[in-house]
Design a protein around this motif. Structure first.
Motif, mmCIF file in Angstrom:
data_model
loop_
_atom_site.group_PDB
_atom_site.id
_atom_site.type_symbol
_atom_site.label_atom_id
_atom_site.label_comp_id
_atom_site.label_asym_id
_atom_site.label_seq_id
_atom_site.Cartn_x
_atom_site.Cartn_y
_atom_site.Cartn_z
ATOM 1 N N ARG A 65 13.877 32.150 50.483
ATOM 2 C CA ARG A 65 13.761 33.770 50.243
ATOM 3 C C ARG A 65 13.679 34.103 48.530
ATOM 4 O O ARG A 65 12.713 35.124 48.520
ATOM 5 C CB ARG A 65 14.867 34.472 50.793
ATOM 6 C CG ARG A 65 14.988 34.392 52.359
ATOM 7 C CD ARG A 65 16.304 35.272 52.919
ATOM 8 N NE ARG A 65 17.398 35.161 52.286
ATOM 9 C CZ ARG A 65 18.361 34.168 53.020
ATOM 10 N NH1 ARG A 65 17.934 33.476 53.814
ATOM 11 N NH2 ARG A 65 19.548 33.981 52.163
ATOM 12 N N ALA A 69 10.285 35.997 47.182
ATOM 13 C CA ALA A 69 10.125 37.205 46.503
ATOM 14 C C ALA A 69 9.703 36.975 44.937
ATOM 15 O O ALA A 69 8.965 37.804 44.477
ATOM 16 C CB ALA A 69 11.729 37.464 46.137
ATOM 17 N N PRO A 85 5.868 41.007 52.925
ATOM 18 C CA PRO A 85 7.365 40.360 52.736
ATOM 19 C C PRO A 85 7.537 39.027 53.736
ATOM 20 O O PRO A 85 6.823 38.896 54.607
ATOM 21 C CB PRO A 85 7.933 41.353 53.274
ATOM 22 C CG PRO A 85 7.192 42.709 53.316
ATOM 23 C CD PRO A 85 5.676 42.359 53.532
ATOM 24 N N ASP A 100 9.364 48.128 43.408
ATOM 25 C CA ASP A 100 9.973 47.779 44.510
ATOM 26 C C ASP A 100 10.008 46.101 44.790
ATOM 27 O O ASP A 100 10.727 45.583 45.113
ATOM 28 C CB ASP A 100 9.068 48.068 45.817
ATOM 29 C CG ASP A 100 9.322 49.472 46.071
ATOM 30 O OD1 ASP A 100 10.119 50.088 45.472
ATOM 31 O OD2 ASP A 100 8.375 50.286 46.554
ATOM 32 N N ASP A 103 12.758 45.121 42.641
ATOM 33 C CA ASP A 103 14.082 45.313 43.164
ATOM 34 C C ASP A 103 14.406 44.238 44.310
ATOM 35 O O ASP A 103 15.512 43.647 44.359
ATOM 36 C CB ASP A 103 14.175 46.569 44.077
ATOM 37 C CG ASP A 103 14.217 47.699 43.183
ATOM 38 O OD1 ASP A 103 14.650 47.546 41.730
ATOM 39 O OD2 ASP A 103 13.999 49.012 43.535
ATOM 40 N N ASP A 104 13.211 43.681 45.116
ATOM 41 C CA ASP A 104 13.750 42.494 46.048
ATOM 42 C C ASP A 104 14.117 41.476 45.159
ATOM 43 O O ASP A 104 14.780 40.582 45.907
ATOM 44 C CB ASP A 104 12.345 42.374 46.779
ATOM 45 C CG ASP A 104 12.078 43.660 47.749
ATOM 46 O OD1 ASP A 104 12.963 44.641 48.211
ATOM 47 O OD2 ASP A 104 10.661 43.923 48.314
ATOM 48 N N ASP A 107 17.288 41.551 44.052
ATOM 49 C CA ASP A 107 18.526 41.234 45.419
ATOM 50 C C ASP A 107 18.629 39.993 45.689
ATOM 51 O O ASP A 107 19.794 39.493 45.863
ATOM 52 C CB ASP A 107 17.967 42.244 46.441
ATOM 53 C CG ASP A 107 17.896 43.802 46.320
ATOM 54 O OD1 ASP A 107 18.664 44.056 45.391
ATOM 55 O OD2 ASP A 107 17.561 44.418 47.139
ATOM 56 N N GLU A 108 17.614 39.241 45.907
ATOM 57 C CA GLU A 108 17.606 37.789 45.794
ATOM 58 C C GLU A 108 18.399 36.963 45.018
ATOM 59 O O GLU A 108 18.921 35.862 45.373
ATOM 60 C CB GLU A 108 16.232 37.140 46.246
ATOM 61 C CG GLU A 108 15.677 37.571 47.645
ATOM 62 C CD GLU A 108 16.374 37.328 48.784
ATOM 63 O OE1 GLU A 108 17.018 36.420 48.742
ATOM 64 O OE2 GLU A 108 16.177 38.259 49.830
ATOM 65 N N ARG A 113 19.410 45.752 39.789
ATOM 66 C CA ARG A 113 18.162 46.175 39.885
ATOM 67 C C ARG A 113 18.013 46.838 38.467
ATOM 68 O O ARG A 113 18.872 47.242 37.968
ATOM 69 C CB ARG A 113 17.989 47.244 40.869
ATOM 70 C CG ARG A 113 17.970 46.520 42.516
ATOM 71 C CD ARG A 113 17.606 47.787 43.250
ATOM 72 N NE ARG A 113 17.549 46.946 44.718
ATOM 73 C CZ ARG A 113 17.023 47.611 45.969
ATOM 74 N NH1 ARG A 113 16.651 48.824 45.922
ATOM 75 N NH2 ARG A 113 17.200 47.176 46.992
#
Length: 323
Positions: A65, A69, A85, A100, A103-104, A107-108, A113
């Motif tokens: 993941r 990203a 995605p 965006d 941000d992803d 998060d990973e 952020r």
């Protein structure tokens, strides 16, 4: 606010993947020390494998993941478009923004952020391109074999050799067996970390078959790479034709010191996708390129690799002496 740039994103990515491998290695080693018994190799080996495989799968998924990203954001920075995605189900939007994607990515990484001055930049999503599939059953088999060979099988082999010289009530025999068990546990922990990171590495290399815009890869090593990793990093961009031809002609994955997709135990290198011949190349790769040409001038094949190994080993020894 700062700008989102390829170099900073890539270093965060490399460090994030290293953390995934390190956490799993520590967990596997702890389980080994609690679970594995050299006096019951077969029984305790099965117990240990059952105990750690869920964590191996989870870490492999995290690595995958994170790579997904990373690819989405690095592709957007390079050519202004990105992939849908990872593992998206159903229809997706036809566009997103750099913010965006950032941000992803954060998060990973389990990072806060951040805001970037180029965050509002619109990024098209190429719905015709996508992601390679993962074969989880095959990956589980590979991980099980790797853990078994580096851990229990190694103890069994050396225990059989020791048994010819001692008995279970011999203190020297027991001391040697304990040492071998500790060494095998460390080896298996390193192998587990490698298997975790292959989730992300396989995803990036597999884009050769699914992403029409990718043209190749560069290898980003850690701050103190071994001779093999620094040699492969010195290649700079490795183009997709070389990797796809290698897979089709030889199958995966016999060890080849010249292959761009080789990763040894405890290796912290990450593959970086290349989408343009003017893409950013890691400065370490450029430095190793210059050093390789100088160190191996007039040499080829095994002789060149031997000269490079001697050079890198001496450099690493000097760095350690000065710290």
């Amino acid at each position: 606010m700062s700008r989102l740039e390829e170099s900073g994103v890539t270093e965060r990515y490399r460090q994030g993947q290293a953390r995934i491998g390190a956490r799993l290695s520590a967990l596997v080693l702890g389980s080994w020390r609690r679970t594995f018994r050299p006096t019951d190799i077969q029984g305790s080996a099965a117990e240990w494998i059952d105990d750690v495989m869920p964590a191996v799968r989870e870490s492999r998924g995290r690595s995958r993941r994170l790579s997904g990203a990373y690819v989405r954001i690095i592709r957007a920075l390079s050519i202004g478009s990105t992939l849908p995605p990872l593992d998206a189900e159903g229809p997706t939007l036809n566009a997103t923004t750099l913010g965006d994607l950032a941000d992803d990515f954060a998060d990973e990484l389990d990072e806060p952020r951040r805001r970037y001055d180029n965050g509002p930049t619109r990024v098209l999503i190429d719905a015709d391109d996508g992601w390679p599939d993962s074969d989880r059953e095959s990956e589980d088999r590979r991980a099980t074999v790797s853990l078994s060979v580096t851990g229990p099988v190694r103890v069994r082999r050396y225990a059989n050799e020791l048994d010819q010289r001692g008995r279970l009530d011999d203190p020297d025999f027991l001391r040697d067996l304990a040492r071998i068990t500790d060494e095998a546990g460390a080896s298996a922990a390193g192998a587990a970390g490698r298997e975790a990171l292959m989730g992300g590495r396989d995803l990036v290399h597999g884009l050769a078959e699914t992403d029409s815009r990718i043209i190749g890869w560069a290898r980003v090593p850690d701050e103190d790479p071994c001779w093999l990793c620094s040699m492969l990093a010195s290649r700079g961009a490795v183009y997709r034709s070389e990797l796809t031809a290698r897979f089709r002609n030889t199958g995966r994955r016999r060890f080849d010191p010249e292959a761009p997709d080789q990763y040894h135990t405890n290796c912290q290198c990450v593959p970086v996708p290349i989408y343009s011949r003017t893409d950013w190349i890691p400065p370490e790769s450029l430095r190793y390129q210059r050093d390789w040409l100088r160190v191996t001038n007039g040499l080829g094949g095994a002789e060149a690799r031997a000269a490079w190994r001697q050079y890198i080993t001496a450099q690493r020894r000097e760095r350690r002496a000065n710290t």
